[in-house]
Design a protein around this motif. Structure first.
Motif, PDB file in Angstrom:
ATOM      1  N   LEU A 263      64.074  89.009  22.990  1.00 56.45           N
ATOM      2  CA  LEU A 263      63.139  89.931  23.572  1.00 56.45           C
ATOM      3  C   LEU A 263      63.659  91.232  24.119  1.00 56.45           C
ATOM      4  N   THR A 264      62.765  92.201  23.887  1.00 58.79           N
ATOM      5  CA  THR A 264      63.565  93.397  24.229  1.00 58.79           C
ATOM      6  C   THR A 264      62.198  94.031  24.966  1.00 58.79           C
ATOM      7  N   LEU A 265      62.776  95.313  25.762  1.00 60.23           N
ATOM      8  CA  LEU A 265      61.801  95.948  26.670  1.00 60.23           C
ATOM      9  C   LEU A 265      60.464  96.427  25.924  1.00 60.23           C
ATOM     10  N   GLU A 266      60.746  96.771  24.520  1.00 61.39           N
ATOM     11  CA  GLU A 266      59.501  97.114  24.051  1.00 61.39           C
ATOM     12  C   GLU A 266      58.711  96.026  23.907  1.00 61.39           C
ATOM     13  N   ASP A 267      59.033  94.675  23.424  1.00 59.18           N
ATOM     14  CA  ASP A 267      58.249  93.675  23.642  1.00 59.18           C
ATOM     15  C   ASP A 267      57.742  93.505  24.983  1.00 59.18           C
ATOM     16  N   PHE A 268      58.496  93.634  26.037  1.00 62.81           N
ATOM     17  CA  PHE A 268      58.069  93.623  27.245  1.00 62.81           C
ATOM     18  C   PHE A 268      56.846  94.246  27.524  1.00 62.81           C
ATOM     19  N   LEU A 269      56.972  95.598  27.105  1.00 58.74           N
ATOM     20  CA  LEU A 269      55.786  96.510  27.480  1.00 58.74           C
ATOM     21  C   LEU A 269      54.571  95.905  26.625  1.00 58.74           C
ATOM     22  N   GLY A 270      54.737  95.701  25.597  1.00 68.33           N
ATOM     23  CA  GLY A 270      53.402  95.114  24.926  1.00 68.33           C
ATOM     24  C   GLY A 270      52.925  93.934  25.615  1.00 68.33           C
TER      25      GLY A 270
ATOM     26  N   ARG B 163      69.653 108.449  34.914  1.00 67.86           N
ATOM     27  CA  ARG B 163      68.787 109.297  33.835  1.00 67.86           C
ATOM     28  C   ARG B 163      67.285 108.854  33.784  1.00 67.86           C
ATOM     29  N   ILE B 164      67.088 107.768  33.537  1.00 69.35           N
ATOM     30  CA  ILE B 164      65.978 107.012  33.246  1.00 69.35           C
ATOM     31  C   ILE B 164      64.841 107.456  34.546  1.00 69.35           C
ATOM     32  N   ALA B 165      65.466 107.338  35.770  1.00 65.43           N
ATOM     33  CA  ALA B 165      64.633 107.370  36.788  1.00 65.43           C
ATOM     34  C   ALA B 165      64.075 108.797  36.833  1.00 65.43           C
ATOM     35  N   ARG B 166      65.037 109.806  36.630  1.00 64.11           N
ATOM     36  CA  ARG B 166      64.608 111.116  36.610  1.00 64.11           C
ATOM     37  C   ARG B 166      63.564 111.498  35.378  1.00 64.11           C
ATOM     38  N   GLY B 167      64.017 110.807  34.121  1.00 59.17           N
ATOM     39  CA  GLY B 167      62.921 111.212  32.912  1.00 59.17           C
ATOM     40  C   GLY B 167      61.751 110.541  33.416  1.00 59.17           C
ATOM     41  N   SER B 168      61.628 109.606  34.001  1.00 60.14           N
ATOM     42  CA  SER B 168      60.213 108.762  34.278  1.00 60.14           C
ATOM     43  C   SER B 168      59.414 109.447  35.486  1.00 60.14           C
TER      44      SER B 168
ATOM     45  N   ARG C 263      62.955 101.680  41.455  1.00 64.90           N
ATOM     46  CA  ARG C 263      61.920 101.202  40.521  1.00 64.90           C
ATOM     47  C   ARG C 263      62.377 100.906  39.109  1.00 64.90           C
ATOM     48  N   VAL C 264      63.472 101.514  38.680  1.00 62.28           N
ATOM     49  CA  VAL C 264      64.195 101.272  37.393  1.00 62.28           C
ATOM     50  C   VAL C 264      64.817  99.966  37.645  1.00 62.28           C
ATOM     51  N   ASN C 265      65.467  99.545  38.516  1.00 59.05           N
ATOM     52  CA  ASN C 265      66.012  98.452  39.062  1.00 59.05           C
ATOM     53  C   ASN C 265      64.824  97.240  39.005  1.00 59.05           C
ATOM     54  N   ARG C 266      64.091  97.500  39.653  1.00 60.51           N
ATOM     55  CA  ARG C 266      62.855  96.536  39.794  1.00 60.51           C
ATOM     56  C   ARG C 266      62.210  96.010  38.595  1.00 60.51           C
ATOM     57  N   LEU C 267      62.243  97.107  37.692  1.00 65.98           N
ATOM     58  CA  LEU C 267      61.604  96.708  36.429  1.00 65.98           C
ATOM     59  C   LEU C 267      62.407  95.962  35.552  1.00 65.98           C
ATOM     60  N   LEU C 268      63.788  96.390  35.839  1.00 62.54           N
ATOM     61  CA  LEU C 268      64.612  95.529  35.002  1.00 62.54           C
ATOM     62  C   LEU C 268      64.645  94.040  35.346  1.00 62.54           C
TER      63      LEU C 268
ATOM     64  N   GLU D 235      51.019  98.949  38.909  1.00 58.74           N
ATOM     65  CA  GLU D 235      52.435  99.421  38.447  1.00 58.74           C
ATOM     66  C   GLU D 235      52.534  99.729  36.930  1.00 58.74           C
ATOM     67  N   ILE D 236      51.814  99.414  36.354  1.00 60.44           N
ATOM     68  CA  ILE D 236      51.945  99.197  34.888  1.00 60.44           C
ATOM     69  C   ILE D 236      52.209 100.454  34.311  1.00 60.44           C
ATOM     70  N   PRO D 237      51.261 101.657  34.608  1.00 57.86           N
ATOM     71  CA  PRO D 237      51.528 102.813  34.063  1.00 57.86           C
ATOM     72  C   PRO D 237      52.895 103.653  34.373  1.00 57.86           C
ATOM     73  N   ARG D 238      53.328 102.989  35.462  1.00 58.69           N
ATOM     74  CA  ARG D 238      54.715 103.546  35.873  1.00 58.69           C
ATOM     75  C   ARG D 238      55.889 102.835  35.164  1.00 58.69           C
ATOM     76  N   MET D 239      55.393 101.584  35.040  1.00 64.92           N
ATOM     77  CA  MET D 239      56.543 100.789  34.122  1.00 64.92           C
ATOM     78  C   MET D 239      56.401 101.391  32.861  1.00 64.92           C
ATOM     79  N   GLU D 240      55.547 101.554  32.117  1.00 65.50           N
ATOM     80  CA  GLU D 240      55.352 102.156  30.840  1.00 65.50           C
ATOM     81  C   GLU D 240      56.216 103.616  30.799  1.00 65.50           C
ATOM     82  N   ALA D 241      56.229 104.472  31.802  1.00 71.10           N
ATOM     83  CA  ALA D 241      56.803 105.636  31.893  1.00 71.10           C
ATOM     84  C   ALA D 241      58.332 105.483  31.881  1.00 71.10           C
TER      85      ALA D 241
END
Ligand SMILES: Nc1nc2c(ncn2[C@@H]2O[C@H](COP(=O)(O)OP(=O)(O)O)[C@@H](O)[C@H]2O)c(=O)[nH]1
Ligand SMILES: [Mg+2]
Length: 437
Positions: A328-335, A397-402, A408-413, A368-374
């Protein structure tokens, strides 16, 4: 809750669901066991008798017995009859009228009136934004006024009471005036109880009801007292025309007799269930999920129905395969989180799972979903496919980019991992032994 009843019924149903054929005698034997389990749960004997008669009648039809899965059909009939017995659908209190609306809580001593006053105020605030004033109309015990004041503080409700007062009717009238002046929506009157129904108690209650003409008179009964709760309700009903009931202490080892017999014996709806001592432990009484729980499915049946609606069958299969191969990937996760958003919040879904199936920390706030998407969109495809490579500097880098933060990145993971676990369990949990899916 209702553990013994659940045990008894599952034992019976196991016997009949594992077989391809059922005779009328098999059904009758199973129904005798169901009847015994109900009686042991302290269900009123007439209610148990009628329940079993009804199910037997429906379950011994040719169409059922000759079907491919007769056992499961019988379980479904029992389930549907249980839902009906419990009142079919939720019965929230009416909120039109007022302001202020007047709710009177009545019941024996120790049934949970004072606690319920606070929890009801909290429930009203949370579900419809209504503000409440708790009125101290229990003047029997001097400490009762203080107890209610404390409850009001805990629940964030207003309070009106006079320690020297002697007439609850007067206190309630003053409380209603006070609520009107202060623009509060609901007055909740806490009244006095006795150990048994007696004349004096009923007179007092009747005077309160006659004078205040409440929008709701809720009878609070102790779920632990089984059939007695229902007998008390019948006695109250002879004197005061209450509008519904609150059954408290359903969190304890309540056997189920009160909840199962109440509606059938009194003809009145059960509006709420008390599920604990804390201020947020009042829930609408839900016949559907209560029946599911009694049949030992947690709310898995309704969860499965919900899930079925939201999951496209082939998607589900793909996902299943991925879960199996652990890819399972994070793309699946988003879906998935987008799909699950359609099903209601994850918190709600998790709360419907039987306790032992609940993963820790898997509740995601839908906001939180829009943020997770970002966050997921700021990852490289490689990172999405293989989250384990996301180290400290990648997180930054991901935190900056989003436009979020490393936290928040940690929480998402973390949520991704919890979700993976949850879905694995859901997949194996949805196909319950007798859920006809
Ligand atoms: N476990 C549990 N305890 C409850 C519930 N409702 C009330 N209680 C407890 O039952 C006791 C009596 O409650 P109280 O509100 O004072 O009853 P009252 O005499 O009718 O006003 C208190 O210890 C409450 O905390 C419930 O839903 N679950
Ligand atoms: Mg009290």
């Amino acid at each position: 809750m209702f553990d013994k009843l659940t045990e008894g019924l599952s034992r019976t149903f196991k016997k009949i669901t594992g077989r391809g054929k059922l005779s009328e005698a098999d059904v009758r034997r199973a129904m005798r066991e169901v009847r015994r389990a109900l009686l042991e749960a302290d269900v009123h004997y007439k209610v148990a008798k009628e329940f079993v008669a009804e199910v037997t009648e429906k379950a011994t039809g040719e169409d059922i017995l000759s079907s491919l899965t007769p056992g499961q059909q019988v379980v479904k009939i029992v389930h549907d009859e249980l839902v009906r017995l419990l009142g079919t659908s939720e019965a929230p209190p009416g909120l039109d009228g007022g302001p202020p609306l007047v709710f009177v809580l009545a019941g024996l001593q120790g049934s949970g009136k004072t606690t319920t006053a606070g929890r009801l105020a909290r429930w009203l605030a949370e579900t419809s934004g209504n503000s409440s004033l708790l009125a101290a109309c229990d003047l029997r015990r001097p400490a009762a006024v203080d107890q209610l004041q404390k409850v009001a503080e805990q629940s964030g409700a207003g309070f009106y009471g006079r320690r020297k007062a002697s007439d609850p009717v007067e206190v309630l009238r003053e409380a209603v005036d006070r609520a009107r002046e202060s623009g509060l929506d609901v007055v909740i009157a806490d009244t006095s109880g006795r150990l048994h129904v007696d004349e004096e108690l009923m007179d007092e209650l009747q005077r309160i009801v006659d004078s205040a003409d409440p929008d709701e008179t809720l009878l609070v009964v102790d779920g632990l007292s089984g059939q007695d709760a229902v007998n008390v309700a019948v006695e109250f009903g002879e004197r005061v025309d209450y509008t519904g009931a609150v059954i408290t202490k359903m969190d304890g080892d309540s056997r189920g007799g009160a909840a199962l017999s109440f509606r059938a014996v009194t003809g009145k709806p059960v509006r709420f269930a008390g599920m604990g001592e804390s201020m947020d432990a009042l829930e609408l009484f839900r016949p559907q999920s209560m029946a599911d729980r009694i049949l030992g499915m947690g709310d898995v049946l309704s969860l499965a129905q919900k899930a079925q609606k939201a999951f496209d069958e082939s998607e589900a299969e793909k996902l299943q395969e991925k879960l199996r191969s652990d890819s399972l990937t994070l793309e699946d996760f988003l879906g998935e989180i987008r799909r699950i958003r359609k099903m209601g919040s994850i918190r709600e879904i998790v709360s419907m799972l039987p306790r032992e199936m609940r993963p820790a920390g898997a509740d995601i706030d839908p906001d939180e979903i829009p943020r997770m998407e970002a966050i997921i969109c700021s990852m490289t495809p490689r990172e999405r496919r293989n989250p384990s490579i996301i180290d400290g500097s990648r997180r930054k880098r991901i935190a900056r980019g989003s436009g979020t933060s490393v936290t928040r990145v940690n929480r998402l993971l973390k949520e991704f991992r919890a979700m993976k676990k949850l879905m694995k369990r859901m997949k194996s949990g949805i196909r319950m032994p007798f859920a006809p899916l």
